[in-house]
Design an enzyme around this catalytic site. Sequence first.
Site, PDB file in Angstrom:
ATOM      1  N   LYS A  59      63.947 -39.270  -7.008  1.00 10.68           N
ATOM      2  CA  LYS A  59      64.764 -39.338  -8.235  1.00 10.68           C
ATOM      3  C   LYS A  59      63.928 -39.030  -9.480  1.00 10.68           C
ATOM      4  CE  LYS A  59      65.625 -43.471 -10.175  1.00 10.68           C
ATOM      5  NZ  LYS A  59      65.191 -43.524 -11.589  1.00 10.68           N
ATOM      6  N   ASN A  60      62.790 -39.697  -9.622  1.00 11.60           N
ATOM      7  CA  ASN A  60      62.034 -39.557 -10.869  1.00 11.60           C
ATOM      8  C   ASN A  60      61.427 -38.167 -11.036  1.00 11.60           C
ATOM      9  OD1 ASN A  60      62.740 -42.105 -11.552  1.00 11.60           O
ATOM     10  ND2 ASN A  60      60.757 -43.048 -11.115  1.00 11.60           N
ATOM     11  N   CYS A 153      66.302 -51.166 -22.209  1.00 11.73           N
ATOM     12  CA  CYS A 153      67.112 -51.341 -21.017  1.00 11.73           C
ATOM     13  C   CYS A 153      66.775 -52.702 -20.431  1.00 11.73           C
ATOM     14  CB  CYS A 153      66.888 -50.216 -20.021  1.00 11.73           C
ATOM     15  SG  CYS A 153      65.285 -50.277 -19.271  1.00 11.73           S
ATOM     16  N   ARG A 158      60.993 -50.521 -23.835  1.00 11.17           N
ATOM     17  CA  ARG A 158      60.760 -49.120 -23.484  1.00 11.17           C
ATOM     18  C   ARG A 158      60.770 -48.169 -24.691  1.00 11.17           C
ATOM     19  NH1 ARG A 158      63.469 -47.985 -17.708  1.00 11.17           N
ATOM     20  NH2 ARG A 158      61.663 -46.652 -17.513  1.00 11.17           N
ATOM     21  N   ASP A 345      57.924 -50.133  -9.593  1.00 13.50           N
ATOM     22  CA  ASP A 345      59.214 -49.853  -8.954  1.00 13.50           C
ATOM     23  C   ASP A 345      59.316 -50.419  -7.534  1.00 13.50           C
ATOM     24  OD1 ASP A 345      60.051 -48.601 -11.233  1.00 13.50           O
ATOM     25  OD2 ASP A 345      59.969 -46.558 -10.439  1.00 13.50           O
ATOM     26  N   ARG A 437      72.425 -45.663  -9.019  1.00 20.03           N
ATOM     27  CA  ARG A 437      71.556 -44.821  -9.842  1.00 20.03           C
ATOM     28  C   ARG A 437      70.430 -44.222  -9.010  1.00 20.03           C
ATOM     29  NH1 ARG A 437      68.469 -47.805 -13.839  1.00 20.03           N
ATOM     30  NH2 ARG A 437      67.441 -45.811 -13.750  1.00 20.03           N
TER      31      ARG A 437
HETATM   32  C1  UD1 Z   1      58.826 -43.991 -15.320  1.00 20.46           C
HETATM   33  C2  UD1 Z   1      59.806 -44.096 -14.194  1.00 20.46           C
HETATM   34  C3  UD1 Z   1      60.112 -45.552 -13.864  1.00 20.46           C
HETATM   35  C4  UD1 Z   1      58.818 -46.321 -13.617  1.00 20.46           C
HETATM   36  C5  UD1 Z   1      57.833 -46.111 -14.766  1.00 20.46           C
HETATM   37  C6  UD1 Z   1      56.461 -46.729 -14.500  1.00 20.46           C
HETATM   38  C7  UD1 Z   1      61.117 -42.078 -14.505  1.00 20.46           C
HETATM   39  C8  UD1 Z   1      62.427 -41.485 -14.817  1.00 20.46           C
HETATM   40  N1  UD1 Z   1      61.032 -43.414 -14.565  1.00 20.46           N
HETATM   41  O1  UD1 Z   1      59.465 -44.562 -16.462  1.00 20.46           O
HETATM   42  O2  UD1 Z   1      60.937 -45.600 -12.707  1.00 20.46           O
HETATM   43  O3  UD1 Z   1      59.105 -47.692 -13.496  1.00 20.46           O
HETATM   44  O4  UD1 Z   1      57.629 -44.704 -14.994  1.00 20.46           O
HETATM   45  O5  UD1 Z   1      55.946 -46.247 -13.317  1.00 20.46           O
HETATM   46  O6  UD1 Z   1      60.175 -41.387 -14.162  1.00 20.46           O
HETATM   47  N2  UD1 Z   1      55.562 -47.128 -23.213  1.00 20.46           N
HETATM   48  C9  UD1 Z   1      55.297 -47.255 -24.558  1.00 20.46           C
HETATM   49  N3  UD1 Z   1      55.526 -46.178 -25.374  1.00 20.46           N
HETATM   50  C10 UD1 Z   1      55.988 -44.987 -24.886  1.00 20.46           C
HETATM   51  C11 UD1 Z   1      56.241 -44.863 -23.505  1.00 20.46           C
HETATM   52  C12 UD1 Z   1      56.019 -45.953 -22.682  1.00 20.46           C
HETATM   53  O7  UD1 Z   1      54.890 -48.309 -25.019  1.00 20.46           O
HETATM   54  O8  UD1 Z   1      56.173 -44.050 -25.663  1.00 20.46           O
HETATM   55  C13 UD1 Z   1      55.360 -48.299 -22.322  1.00 20.46           C
HETATM   56  C14 UD1 Z   1      56.671 -48.769 -21.682  1.00 20.46           C
HETATM   57  O9  UD1 Z   1      57.394 -49.620 -22.531  1.00 20.46           O
HETATM   58  C15 UD1 Z   1      56.161 -49.471 -20.439  1.00 20.46           C
HETATM   59  C16 UD1 Z   1      54.920 -48.653 -20.064  1.00 20.46           C
HETATM   60  O10 UD1 Z   1      54.551 -47.905 -21.230  1.00 20.46           O
HETATM   61  O11 UD1 Z   1      55.788 -50.781 -20.738  1.00 20.46           O
HETATM   62  C17 UD1 Z   1      55.154 -47.687 -18.918  1.00 20.46           C
HETATM   63  O12 UD1 Z   1      56.227 -46.828 -19.221  1.00 20.46           O
HETATM   64  P1  UD1 Z   1      56.303 -45.332 -18.718  1.00 20.46           P
HETATM   65  O13 UD1 Z   1      55.175 -45.054 -17.775  1.00 20.46           O
HETATM   66  O14 UD1 Z   1      56.489 -44.439 -19.866  1.00 20.46           O
HETATM   67  O15 UD1 Z   1      57.646 -45.373 -17.872  1.00 20.46           O
HETATM   68  P2  UD1 Z   1      58.837 -44.328 -17.917  1.00 20.46           P
HETATM   69  O16 UD1 Z   1      58.314 -42.947 -18.010  1.00 20.46           O
HETATM   70  O17 UD1 Z   1      59.865 -44.775 -18.874  1.00 20.46           O
END
Ligand code: UD1
Length: 458
Positions: A59-60, A153, A158, A345, A437
């Site tokens: 999915k991701n 969420c 996030r 995850d 999802r």
């Molecule tokens: C992706 C995955 C999700 C998985 C996560 C961590 C997808 C669609 N989703 O989510 O299933 O759980 O990686 O492996 O690929 N953060 C910030 N600022 C930012 C971006 C992130 O502070 O601009 C923080 C987030 O709040 C979180 C951490 O970084 O605490 C990790 O987030 P991130 O790795 O970005 O996860 P996603 O890409 O949203």
Amino acid sequence: MLPISITQRYRKKYLVLQREETTIKATYQTTPTTAILEPVIEIYGRAPLSGEVRISGAKNSALAIMAGTLLCADDCRLRNLPALADIDRMGQILAAIGVKLKREGDVLDIDARNIGQSQAPYELVSQLRASFFVIGPLLARLGTTQVPLPGGCAIGARPVDLHVRGLQAMGADVRIEHGVVHANVKGRSQRLSGARIYLDYPSVGATETIMMAATLAEGETIIENAAQEPEIIDLANFCRSMGAQIQGDGTNTIVIQGVERLHTTDFPIIPDRIEAGTFLCAGAITHSEISLYPVVPDHLASAIAKLREIGPEVVIEGPDRVRLVPAELRATDIETLPYPGFPTDMQAQFMALLAVSEGNSLVTETVFENRLQHVAELQRMGANIKVKGNTAVVQGVPFLSGAPVMSTDLRASAALVIAGLAAEGTTVIQGLKHLDRGYEDIVSKLKGLGANLRRIEP
Ligand code: UD1
């Protein structure tokens, strides 16, 4: 007489229940279901599993790659696409921007030649955080874009500050007005410029946004402290298949040389390591021998290492197949971390498993701030878990008991399915919008392995 151990008691009970299985099935099939207002999954626990399960596309990976097709002013074909609500939503977002999509089975044809300035609708973006990932490719291709902020969420706030700061470093002017991110590239060429970008945290999404944007930027971009997840490598492979120049993906430093345009591709998505890990937990908790195909065993390294600590063996039977050999379950500690650490995850699914593993386990969530909501639901099923801050102390119990439970997020709902498979009696899971999802056909796949469950529509 020596005291009987938890495992022995568990085993005894499990054997008795297996012997009574025919009676249980008969009862299950004739039990009238109470009035339901939304779809539910009803699981009658304790059925042993066996056989092989097919793992769907990741999915991701698929979500990021679908956003990546916006980089290409040509046709793209994606294969091994999972049938999931999130994928449908991403398709709707691309369609709203002007992309033509045609899906047949697990093949998706995408034509992003004529994308316009239309904004992705907030109703869709708010339901799918990954939809924000279109910002990088749109900005790189058009030089200007507006994408609604995805918002928080269930599992945490996030933010998207790392995505935004990366694009700013590449020369974009980014303003947030009325909940919408407006990004424009300054200068007449409207082309982003390569930059050296250090991520404060190895965010998966920010690494993907910057990597995609950099493929069409002028010059070299270096992403330091980049995420190393397999989905990053899959996205880089996809971009390379269109002619992008990327090196170092899978390490913490990714180097991208921008090119002027990207060309058509036909690209297969990797198998979903989180779906695979979920099935391994389902096999382990029901003490069942099951095989998974196709998988990339390397992508499952941390989950396999933890399963071995808990007891079951995972035999790697080839480049794309693994077999779970069951064993008694014992406690272990888990801390979630960016890849190659243990994936956030998979945390909820392993907690369901540890709930019936002998001894005390500590489960610490470090990636998201609010990802222990499944604890309350597992407690309803008899689990002995206490939460302190971001750590759950799990004291293994001999068995769980079926109960009506509510899914709070995607992986939490998978944990409830796993718990339900092992629980005594009936578990009724509500809140299936989360499960839908991220798990393709989970009921049919589990039934194929011999589980006793059904989905009931209102
Ligand atoms: C992706 C995955 C999700 C998985 C996560 C961590 C997808 C669609 N989703 O989510 O299933 O759980 O990686 O492996 O690929 N953060 C910030 N600022 C930012 C971006 C992130 O502070 O601009 C923080 C987030 O709040 C979180 C951490 O970084 O605490 C990790 O987030 P991130 O790795 O970005 O996860 P996603 O890409 O949203």
